[in-house]
Design a protein around this motif. Structure first.
Motif, PDB file in Angstrom:
ATOM      1  N   GLY A 328       0.800  -1.222   0.000  1.00  0.00           N
ATOM      2  CA  GLY A 328       0.000   0.000   0.000  1.00  0.00           C
ATOM      3  C   GLY A 328       0.825   1.259   0.000  1.00  0.00           C
ATOM      4  O   GLY A 328       0.328   2.342   0.337  1.00  0.00           O
ATOM      5  N   GLU A 329       2.092   1.131  -0.419  1.00  0.00           N
ATOM      6  CA  GLU A 329       2.997   2.280  -0.384  1.00  0.00           C
ATOM      7  C   GLU A 329       2.585   3.387  -1.355  1.00  0.00           C
ATOM      8  O   GLU A 329       3.104   4.509  -1.273  1.00  0.00           O
ATOM      9  CB  GLU A 329       4.434   1.833  -0.680  1.00  0.00           C
ATOM     10  N   ALA A 330       1.657   3.120  -2.267  1.00  0.00           N
ATOM     11  CA  ALA A 330       1.179   4.170  -3.158  1.00  0.00           C
ATOM     12  C   ALA A 330       0.604   5.347  -2.376  1.00  0.00           C
ATOM     13  O   ALA A 330       0.619   6.492  -2.843  1.00  0.00           O
ATOM     14  CB  ALA A 330       0.123   3.610  -4.113  1.00  0.00           C
ATOM     15  N   GLU A 331       0.113   5.084  -1.174  1.00  0.00           N
ATOM     16  CA  GLU A 331      -0.476   6.145  -0.350  1.00  0.00           C
ATOM     17  C   GLU A 331       0.518   7.270  -0.083  1.00  0.00           C
ATOM     18  O   GLU A 331       0.138   8.441   0.033  1.00  0.00           O
ATOM     19  CB  GLU A 331      -0.966   5.575   0.982  1.00  0.00           C
ATOM     20  N   TRP A 332       1.810   6.930   0.013  1.00  0.00           N
ATOM     21  CA  TRP A 332       2.820   7.954   0.305  1.00  0.00           C
ATOM     22  C   TRP A 332       2.817   9.046  -0.761  1.00  0.00           C
ATOM     23  O   TRP A 332       3.033  10.231  -0.470  1.00  0.00           O
ATOM     24  CB  TRP A 332       4.202   7.325   0.411  1.00  0.00           C
ATOM     25  N   ALA A 333       2.606   8.648  -2.012  1.00  0.00           N
ATOM     26  CA  ALA A 333       2.589   9.633  -3.094  1.00  0.00           C
ATOM     27  C   ALA A 333       1.422  10.597  -2.940  1.00  0.00           C
ATOM     28  O   ALA A 333       1.549  11.798  -3.214  1.00  0.00           O
ATOM     29  CB  ALA A 333       2.511   8.917  -4.441  1.00  0.00           C
ATOM     30  N   TYR A 334       0.291  10.101  -2.477  1.00  0.00           N
ATOM     31  CA  TYR A 334      -0.874  10.961  -2.267  1.00  0.00           C
ATOM     32  C   TYR A 334      -0.688  11.831  -1.030  1.00  0.00           C
ATOM     33  O   TYR A 334      -1.116  12.983  -0.993  1.00  0.00           O
ATOM     34  CB  TYR A 334      -2.134  10.097  -2.134  1.00  0.00           C
ATOM     35  N   GLN A 335      -0.029  11.274  -0.024  1.00  0.00           N
ATOM     36  CA  GLN A 335       0.234  12.044   1.185  1.00  0.00           C
ATOM     37  C   GLN A 335       1.113  13.246   0.884  1.00  0.00           C
ATOM     38  O   GLN A 335       0.926  14.333   1.434  1.00  0.00           O
ATOM     39  CB  GLN A 335       0.904  11.142   2.225  1.00  0.00           C
ATOM     40  N   GLY A 336       2.088  13.067  -0.007  1.00  0.00           N
ATOM     41  CA  GLY A 336       3.008  14.151  -0.320  1.00  0.00           C
ATOM     42  C   GLY A 336       2.571  15.030  -1.479  1.00  0.00           C
ATOM     43  O   GLY A 336       3.017  16.176  -1.582  1.00  0.00           O
ATOM     44  N   GLY A 337       1.714  14.505  -2.377  1.00  0.00           N
ATOM     45  CA  GLY A 337       1.418  15.250  -3.597  1.00  0.00           C
ATOM     46  C   GLY A 337      -0.031  15.559  -3.873  1.00  0.00           C
ATOM     47  O   GLY A 337      -0.335  16.231  -4.864  1.00  0.00           O
ATOM     48  N   ALA A 338      -0.961  15.082  -3.040  1.00  0.00           N
ATOM     49  CA  ALA A 338      -2.377  15.360  -3.258  1.00  0.00           C
ATOM     50  C   ALA A 338      -2.837  16.488  -2.338  1.00  0.00           C
ATOM     51  O   ALA A 338      -2.850  16.314  -1.110  1.00  0.00           O
ATOM     52  CB  ALA A 338      -3.205  14.100  -3.016  1.00  0.00           C
ATOM     53  N   PRO A 339      -3.212  17.639  -2.867  1.00  0.00           N
ATOM     54  CA  PRO A 339      -3.656  18.752  -2.010  1.00  0.00           C
ATOM     55  C   PRO A 339      -4.841  18.386  -1.124  1.00  0.00           C
ATOM     56  O   PRO A 339      -4.995  18.937  -0.033  1.00  0.00           O
ATOM     57  CB  PRO A 339      -4.047  19.833  -3.031  1.00  0.00           C
ATOM     58  N   GLY A 340      -5.672  17.468  -1.561  1.00  0.00           N
ATOM     59  CA  GLY A 340      -6.849  17.093  -0.781  1.00  0.00           C
ATOM     60  C   GLY A 340      -6.608  16.000   0.231  1.00  0.00           C
ATOM     61  O   GLY A 340      -7.569  15.548   0.886  1.00  0.00           O
ATOM     62  N   TYR A 341      -5.351  15.577   0.385  1.00  0.00           N
ATOM     63  CA  TYR A 341      -5.068  14.461   1.296  1.00  0.00           C
ATOM     64  C   TYR A 341      -5.457  14.791   2.739  1.00  0.00           C
ATOM     65  O   TYR A 341      -6.069  13.969   3.428  1.00  0.00           O
ATOM     66  CB  TYR A 341      -3.590  14.088   1.229  1.00  0.00           C
ATOM     67  N   ALA A 342      -5.104  15.986   3.205  1.00  0.00           N
ATOM     68  CA  ALA A 342      -5.355  16.348   4.601  1.00  0.00           C
ATOM     69  C   ALA A 342      -6.836  16.270   4.945  1.00  0.00           C
ATOM     70  O   ALA A 342      -7.213  15.836   6.041  1.00  0.00           O
ATOM     71  CB  ALA A 342      -4.824  17.755   4.886  1.00  0.00           C
ATOM     72  N   GLY A 343      -7.704  16.666   4.015  1.00  0.00           N
ATOM     73  CA  GLY A 343      -9.121  16.638   4.277  1.00  0.00           C
ATOM     74  C   GLY A 343      -9.747  15.259   4.202  1.00  0.00           C
ATOM     75  O   GLY A 343     -10.889  15.063   4.629  1.00  0.00           O
ATOM     76  N   ALA A 344      -9.006  14.312   3.639  1.00  0.00           N
ATOM     77  CA  ALA A 344      -9.533  12.949   3.498  1.00  0.00           C
ATOM     78  C   ALA A 344      -8.540  11.919   4.022  1.00  0.00           C
ATOM     79  O   ALA A 344      -8.528  10.770   3.574  1.00  0.00           O
ATOM     80  CB  ALA A 344      -9.862  12.665   2.034  1.00  0.00           C
ATOM     81  N   GLU A 345      -7.737  12.333   4.983  1.00  0.00           N
ATOM     82  CA  GLU A 345      -6.694  11.439   5.484  1.00  0.00           C
ATOM     83  C   GLU A 345      -7.287  10.138   6.044  1.00  0.00           C
ATOM     84  O   GLU A 345      -6.722   9.054   5.852  1.00  0.00           O
ATOM     85  CB  GLU A 345      -5.874  12.139   6.567  1.00  0.00           C
ATOM     86  N   GLY A 346      -8.409  10.241   6.729  1.00  0.00           N
ATOM     87  CA  GLY A 346      -9.035   9.049   7.287  1.00  0.00           C
ATOM     88  C   GLY A 346      -9.426   8.052   6.214  1.00  0.00           C
ATOM     89  O   GLY A 346      -9.275   6.835   6.394  1.00  0.00           O
ATOM     90  N   VAL A 347      -9.914   8.556   5.092  1.00  0.00           N
ATOM     91  CA  VAL A 347     -10.299   7.680   3.979  1.00  0.00           C
ATOM     92  C   VAL A 347      -9.072   6.991   3.393  1.00  0.00           C
ATOM     93  O   VAL A 347      -9.080   5.780   3.139  1.00  0.00           O
ATOM     94  CB  VAL A 347     -11.039   8.485   2.894  1.00  0.00           C
ATOM     95  N   TYR A 348      -8.026   7.777   3.170  1.00  0.00           N
ATOM     96  CA  TYR A 348      -6.793   7.195   2.626  1.00  0.00           C
ATOM     97  C   TYR A 348      -6.247   6.108   3.555  1.00  0.00           C
ATOM     98  O   TYR A 348      -5.817   5.043   3.094  1.00  0.00           O
ATOM     99  CB  TYR A 348      -5.734   8.283   2.422  1.00  0.00           C
ATOM    100  N   ARG A 349      -6.229   6.384   4.854  1.00  0.00           N
ATOM    101  CA  ARG A 349      -5.692   5.415   5.794  1.00  0.00           C
ATOM    102  C   ARG A 349      -6.564   4.165   5.865  1.00  0.00           C
ATOM    103  O   ARG A 349      -6.064   3.050   6.025  1.00  0.00           O
ATOM    104  CB  ARG A 349      -5.544   6.053   7.175  1.00  0.00           C
TER     105      ARG A 349
END
Length: 444
Positions: A328-349
């Protein structure tokens, strides 16, 4: 007096009929493909900026598309990372523009071709339409495979090349097809430099699977040499370019020594550890050019291994754990490069945890398939070796590399379609056995 046991015709049970429907109904396959396509298109709508390695590859591809050449961040010619992925992506950029849309569409097409090869290889390796379709379904809903589609990393394109090269060798009918396989493996080597290790592995499996082994060996060796020679034709122009631009012979890239050192030093923990003081000091040395710095890194890495054999061996379990346990390491790319990550962090996790559980089930099926296939072939007095061993041979490929260098979970990404094939086969085999036990006897 002799007795003869008659096996009366039987009426298929519900499970058997469902398996037959899954394996033969055209609408089932179309539905799997629709799901596969839709999930990968959906992830392309996430706003994402390339970061870290992806940023490097994207920038190099844009530079090549603009005609500036393969340059480092300072504008000097480089071979720090293999050129294959930036070169191919650069061709797409030159035609359609250097954008996230071009990247996403390119990876989407590559991913669809991976799906097609999963289906084709699943049929070939395990001789089961139901298992091949289930493998495609397992890959279709695999979150980490989906997550890589918008990323400017090598994994999606490299997986396509690896599978295409394997397919070309397996189905070959003449040596001209082996030339094609060699061209594919040559390009794959320009994406990941260690790829040519796969070629002898493929022919070793081919040698083991049939008799007469002694008579077949010379022909298979010649076939392997044809593939390697064709691959060398693809690699050679880049090697010559490196000699001209860098002043040294560099076959593919100049980061091999650096990678070796980052995985083998006093502060190494089994993973890629570029922040060690010895690495930082080496990279800061202005008296060494790129090639010399890589050579010095290789020397330091090898010296550390020779001086610390116990520590090197102690790192092996950690490297293996880093390679095969997390996913699931693809998540790291979204954590660092997706502006909307912070607002949907729970979903990503949540997706990350779901993916980890799913990955665990896939690997459990992968392991069980090896045991079940071995027992079945032994029971049926069949030769143990066959093309079904290819997924396990390919799993040994990143394993061997990580034991020397470092363990990173993204290294097992190209093996996962093959893991899906094996896991799908063992599920179908279990269901078929259950359906057979539940058959209904019909008297006529």
């Amino acid at each position: 007096m002799s007795a003869q046991i008659l096996d009366f015709p039987t009426r298929p049970g519900r499970l058997a009929l469902r398996l037959e429907w899954f394996a033969t109904e055209r609408s089932v396959l179309l539905a799997i493909w629709a799901l596969y396509f839709a999930l990968r298109v959906a992830v392309l709508f996430i706003d994402l900026v390339p970061t870290s390695d992806a940023e490097w590859y994207f920038s190099r591809a844009a530079s090549l598309a603009a005609g500036r050449g393969y340059l480092d961040n300072g504008g000097a010619p480089t071979a720090f990372w293999p050129v294959g992925w930036p070169a191919v992506l650069g061709l797409a950029f030159s035609r359609f523009g250097a954008s996230a849309v071009t990247l996403g569409v390119f990876n989407l097409v590559s991913s669809l071709l991976i799906g097609g090869l999963t289906l084709a290889l699943g049929r070939r390796l395990f001789a089961s339409e139901a298992a091949a379709r289930l493998a495609l379904l397992l890959l279709a809903v695999y979150p980490n495979a989906i997550g890589y589609v918008p990323l400017a990393l090598t994994e999606v394109f490299y997986t396509l090349l690896l599978m295409a090269g394997c397919w070309a060798v397996i189905v070959r009918e003449n040596r001209w097809q082996l030339v094609g396989a060699g061209l594919v493996f040559g390009l794959a080597t320009l994406v990941k430099a260690q790829t040519l290790v796969v070629v002898p592995l493929l022919f070793a499996i081919d040698w083991l699977r049939m008799k007469p082994m002694g008579k077949r060996l010379p022909g298979l060796v010649l076939d392997a040499l044809v593939v390697l020679a064709a691959a060398a034709v693809v690699i050679a122009p880049w090697t010559v370019r490196n000699r001209v631009e860098l002043g040294h012979w560099v076959m593919v890239s100049t980061n091999g020594g650096y990678t070796l050192l980052t995985g083998n030093h006093d502060r190494a923990n089994g993973d890629y550890s570029p922040d060690a003081p010895v690495v930082d000091r080496l990279m800061a040395r202005g008296d060494l050019d790129e090639v010399a710095r890589d050579g010095e890194a290789r020397r330091l890495g090898m010296a550390w291994i020779r001086q610390n054999p116990e520590k090197f061996l102690a790192l092996a379990p950690r490297k293996l754990a880093r390679l095969w346990l997390p996913d699931g390491e693809a998540e790291w790319a979204y954590q660092g490069g997706a502006p909307g990550y912070a607002g949907a962090e729970g979903v990503y996790r949540a997706v990350r945890w779901i993916n980890q559980g799913y990955y665990g089930l896939l690997m459990l099926g992968f392991a069980l398939a090896l045991v079940v296939m071995t027992l079945r072939r032994r029971h049926d007095r069949m030769r143990w070796a066959g093309w079904w061993l290819l997924p396990y041979g390919l799993a040994l490929y990143p394993t061997a590399i990580c034991l020397v260098f470092s363990g990173q979970s993204r290294f097992h990404y190209p093996v996962m379609p093959f893991v899906c094939m094996a896991a799908a086969w063992v599920v179908v085999a279990a269901l078929e056995r259950l359906a057979w036990r539940r058959r209904r006897v019909t008297l006529h």
